[in-house]
Design a protein around this motif. Sequence first.
Motif, PDB file in Angstrom:
ATOM      1  N   ALA A 111     127.741  33.962  68.699  1.00  0.00           N
ATOM      2  CA  ALA A 111     126.391  34.522  68.891  1.00  0.00           C
ATOM      3  C   ALA A 111     125.938  34.381  70.340  1.00  0.00           C
ATOM      4  O   ALA A 111     125.044  35.094  70.784  1.00  0.00           O
ATOM      5  CB  ALA A 111     125.400  33.844  67.953  1.00  0.00           C
ATOM      6  N   ILE A 155     122.254  20.454  72.997  1.00  0.00           N
ATOM      7  CA  ILE A 155     122.295  20.689  74.446  1.00  0.00           C
ATOM      8  C   ILE A 155     120.916  21.139  74.943  1.00  0.00           C
ATOM      9  O   ILE A 155     120.447  20.707  75.996  1.00  0.00           O
ATOM     10  CB  ILE A 155     123.343  21.771  74.805  1.00  0.00           C
ATOM     11  N   MET A 196     126.026  15.417  68.651  1.00  0.00           N
ATOM     12  CA  MET A 196     126.130  16.852  68.960  1.00  0.00           C
ATOM     13  C   MET A 196     125.769  17.676  67.728  1.00  0.00           C
ATOM     14  O   MET A 196     125.585  17.137  66.634  1.00  0.00           O
ATOM     15  CB  MET A 196     127.570  17.200  69.358  1.00  0.00           C
ATOM     16  N   SER A 247     114.638  27.885  64.031  1.00  0.00           N
ATOM     17  CA  SER A 247     113.888  26.622  63.886  1.00  0.00           C
ATOM     18  C   SER A 247     112.504  26.735  64.516  1.00  0.00           C
ATOM     19  O   SER A 247     112.289  26.357  65.662  1.00  0.00           O
ATOM     20  CB  SER A 247     114.631  25.434  64.509  1.00  0.00           C
ATOM     21  N   MET A 300     125.210  13.980  77.608  1.00  0.00           N
ATOM     22  CA  MET A 300     125.317  15.331  78.173  1.00  0.00           C
ATOM     23  C   MET A 300     124.316  15.606  79.285  1.00  0.00           C
ATOM     24  O   MET A 300     124.446  16.586  80.018  1.00  0.00           O
ATOM     25  CB  MET A 300     125.183  16.385  77.067  1.00  0.00           C
ATOM     26  N   THR A 312     115.791  34.858  67.170  1.00  0.00           N
ATOM     27  CA  THR A 312     116.631  35.973  66.714  1.00  0.00           C
ATOM     28  C   THR A 312     116.251  36.402  65.306  1.00  0.00           C
ATOM     29  O   THR A 312     116.374  37.556  64.956  1.00  0.00           O
ATOM     30  CB  THR A 312     118.127  35.605  66.789  1.00  0.00           C
ATOM     31  N   GLY A 361     128.592  29.061  69.158  1.00  0.00           N
ATOM     32  CA  GLY A 361     129.457  30.084  68.586  1.00  0.00           C
ATOM     33  C   GLY A 361     129.379  31.444  69.258  1.00  0.00           C
ATOM     34  O   GLY A 361     128.767  31.613  70.323  1.00  0.00           O
ATOM     35  N   LEU A 406     117.421  38.304  73.502  1.00  0.00           N
ATOM     36  CA  LEU A 406     118.172  37.234  74.180  1.00  0.00           C
ATOM     37  C   LEU A 406     118.792  37.777  75.457  1.00  0.00           C
ATOM     38  O   LEU A 406     118.776  37.148  76.511  1.00  0.00           O
ATOM     39  CB  LEU A 406     119.295  36.693  73.281  1.00  0.00           C
TER      40      LEU A 406
HETATM   41  P1  NAD Z   1     123.417  23.065  68.030  1.00  0.00           P
HETATM   42  O1  NAD Z   1     123.881  23.542  66.710  1.00  0.00           O
HETATM   43  O2  NAD Z   1     122.776  21.741  68.138  1.00  0.00           O
HETATM   44  O3  NAD Z   1     122.369  24.150  68.634  1.00  0.00           O
HETATM   45  C1  NAD Z   1     122.649  25.502  68.633  1.00  0.00           C
HETATM   46  C2  NAD Z   1     121.503  26.317  69.241  1.00  0.00           C
HETATM   47  O4  NAD Z   1     121.866  27.693  69.142  1.00  0.00           O
HETATM   48  C3  NAD Z   1     120.178  26.166  68.511  1.00  0.00           C
HETATM   49  O5  NAD Z   1     119.110  26.245  69.424  1.00  0.00           O
HETATM   50  C4  NAD Z   1     120.127  27.395  67.579  1.00  0.00           C
HETATM   51  O6  NAD Z   1     118.824  27.831  67.297  1.00  0.00           O
HETATM   52  C5  NAD Z   1     120.877  28.421  68.410  1.00  0.00           C
HETATM   53  N1  NAD Z   1     121.557  29.399  67.574  1.00  0.00           N
HETATM   54  C6  NAD Z   1     122.397  29.156  66.531  1.00  0.00           C
HETATM   55  N2  NAD Z   1     122.847  30.305  65.988  1.00  0.00           N
HETATM   56  C7  NAD Z   1     122.271  31.302  66.710  1.00  0.00           C
HETATM   57  C8  NAD Z   1     122.325  32.723  66.620  1.00  0.00           C
HETATM   58  N3  NAD Z   1     123.048  33.341  65.694  1.00  0.00           N
HETATM   59  N4  NAD Z   1     121.621  33.417  67.520  1.00  0.00           N
HETATM   60  C9  NAD Z   1     120.856  32.804  68.466  1.00  0.00           C
HETATM   61  N5  NAD Z   1     120.768  31.474  68.589  1.00  0.00           N
HETATM   62  C10 NAD Z   1     121.468  30.727  67.720  1.00  0.00           C
HETATM   63  O7  NAD Z   1     124.643  23.179  69.017  1.00  0.00           O
HETATM   64  P2  NAD Z   1     124.997  22.272  70.300  1.00  0.00           P
HETATM   65  O8  NAD Z   1     125.713  21.069  69.877  1.00  0.00           O
HETATM   66  O9  NAD Z   1     123.799  22.144  71.177  1.00  0.00           O
HETATM   67  O10 NAD Z   1     126.084  23.192  71.018  1.00  0.00           O
HETATM   68  C11 NAD Z   1     125.723  24.366  71.713  1.00  0.00           C
HETATM   69  C12 NAD Z   1     126.931  24.858  72.482  1.00  0.00           C
HETATM   70  O11 NAD Z   1     127.263  23.903  73.481  1.00  0.00           O
HETATM   71  C13 NAD Z   1     128.185  25.044  71.627  1.00  0.00           C
HETATM   72  O12 NAD Z   1     128.889  26.141  72.100  1.00  0.00           O
HETATM   73  C14 NAD Z   1     128.976  23.770  71.888  1.00  0.00           C
HETATM   74  O13 NAD Z   1     130.356  23.961  71.753  1.00  0.00           O
HETATM   75  C15 NAD Z   1     128.602  23.480  73.332  1.00  0.00           C
HETATM   76  N6  NAD Z   1     128.714  22.070  73.701  1.00  0.00           N
HETATM   77  C16 NAD Z   1     127.919  21.161  73.089  1.00  0.00           C
HETATM   78  C17 NAD Z   1     128.029  19.815  73.428  1.00  0.00           C
HETATM   79  C18 NAD Z   1     127.123  18.790  72.801  1.00  0.00           C
HETATM   80  O14 NAD Z   1     127.149  17.640  73.204  1.00  0.00           O
HETATM   81  N7  NAD Z   1     126.311  19.127  71.828  1.00  0.00           N
HETATM   82  C19 NAD Z   1     128.957  19.423  74.386  1.00  0.00           C
HETATM   83  C20 NAD Z   1     129.757  20.383  74.995  1.00  0.00           C
HETATM   84  C21 NAD Z   1     129.619  21.708  74.647  1.00  0.00           C
END
Ligand code: NAD
Length: 393
Positions: free
Chosen positions: A100, A8, A204, A33, A266, A52, A98, A80
């Motif tokens: 977090a 996202i 995703m 990362s 998205m 973090t 999640g 954050l």
């Molecule tokens: P992802 O795993 O690709 O990215 C997660 C991001 O969160 C990364 O930038 C990572 O560095 C950060 N992160 C992870 N753990 C962390 C922690 N403990 N503390 C701080 N930062 C942390 O995930 P994503 O697919 O982009 O999804 C992100 C959110 O969006 C999720 O809640 C997901 O359900 C929601 N979402 C995603 C999509 C999609 O298309 N990817 C669609 C709808 C909703």
Amino acid sequence: MLGATGSIGVSTLDVIRRHPQRYQVFALTACRSVEKLYHQVLEFQPRYAVMTDADAAAELRQRLAATAVTTEVLAGADALVDVAKADDVDQVMAAIVGAAGLLPTLAAAEAGKRVLLANKESLVMAGPLFMRAVEEGGAQLLPIDSEHNAIFQSLPGQYQGDFTQHGINKILLTASGGPFRGYSAEQLQQVTPAEAVAHPNWSMGQKISVDSATLMNKGLELIEACFLFHCQPEQVQVVVHPQSVIHSMVQYCDGSVIAQLGQPDMRTPIAYGMAWPERIDAGVAELDLFALAQLNFEAPDATTFPCLQLAADAFAAGGTLPAVLNAANEIAVEAFLAEQISFTAIPTAIRAAMQAHTWQAADSLDDILQADDWARHFTRDWLAHACRQEDAF
Ligand code: NAD
Ligand code: MG
């Protein structure tokens, strides 16, 4: 940008890149990362970059010192929260994956920001508390999850939470069905993490991809819809629609069904949330209905994919149960991705945690964080124990 380096996050930065006059990045955040965040910082030159993980932050700081960029690097989860509520921030993209994401997303709501909510887990865990923070903080909560964004677009502009007032009968929440649609329970026993994360339509992050495969994603989205749109699970019908072109619909009492359609990209809901009530170019290709030719629909298989019902049960029970569901799911998905348990052990573990949990009211953040912590410990122990006991795991 909370979670800038994720799926996202990267899509959001692509929208921002197309509108340099309109948006300026205040802070970019990531967990660990360094490489990705480093390049994002060079391009967008935010005031702050937050990692973090302290070691990752130190590494990023060192690498940036050798450049002309003046971005300040902060470390730790508290940072954050600080950037999410900073005065100069108008909108916060909540895209950490999640639990977090809860504290900084909540901080943005309390501080009255426009909250672009991708991080559905924070709403699932802390729904009533979160919605109260939005109201009291005077925040604008705009759903980024494609289904909820579609529902938001299909509801009347003046909708305040009363179905009857607007002649609304039902929300039709679409689901792709994930990579294992049509599989039997026996077939599901054998599936691998690589197969689970290969979503047919959407690209995703790993966790949400597994959630889509178990249908827990739809379960979390059911809860998300109930909080966002002030309705009950009975008013939300899950409709499996394998093409993921209709992103969800609202059915009205006169027989009208209003839907939002588009490519499974998205950047559409992200751009919509960022520019609302205006619309801006999102870089998304036009929908070609002739190429698409067909739209199909079927009922979800709630027996083979029990996560949907577990989520409905957690919402019905309320209190700390949704937080337990969410935390147990996070731990089970992690274990599945690490090849420690089978795919079908995911719902079994979640059910065990929900059954073992002593229900409590979730009046405070502390209640929720304690339930989250309890469920993580319980599920880890339970999986470790069950792994030794049963061949099925
Ligand atoms: P992802 O795993 O690709 O990215 C997660 C991001 O969160 C990364 O930038 C990572 O560095 C950060 N992160 C992870 N753990 C962390 C922690 N403990 N503390 C701080 N930062 C942390 O995930 P994503 O697919 O982009 O999804 C992100 C959110 O969006 C999720 O809640 C997901 O359900 C929601 N979402 C995603 C999509 C999609 O298309 N990817 C669609 C709808 C909703
Ligand atoms: Mg979704």
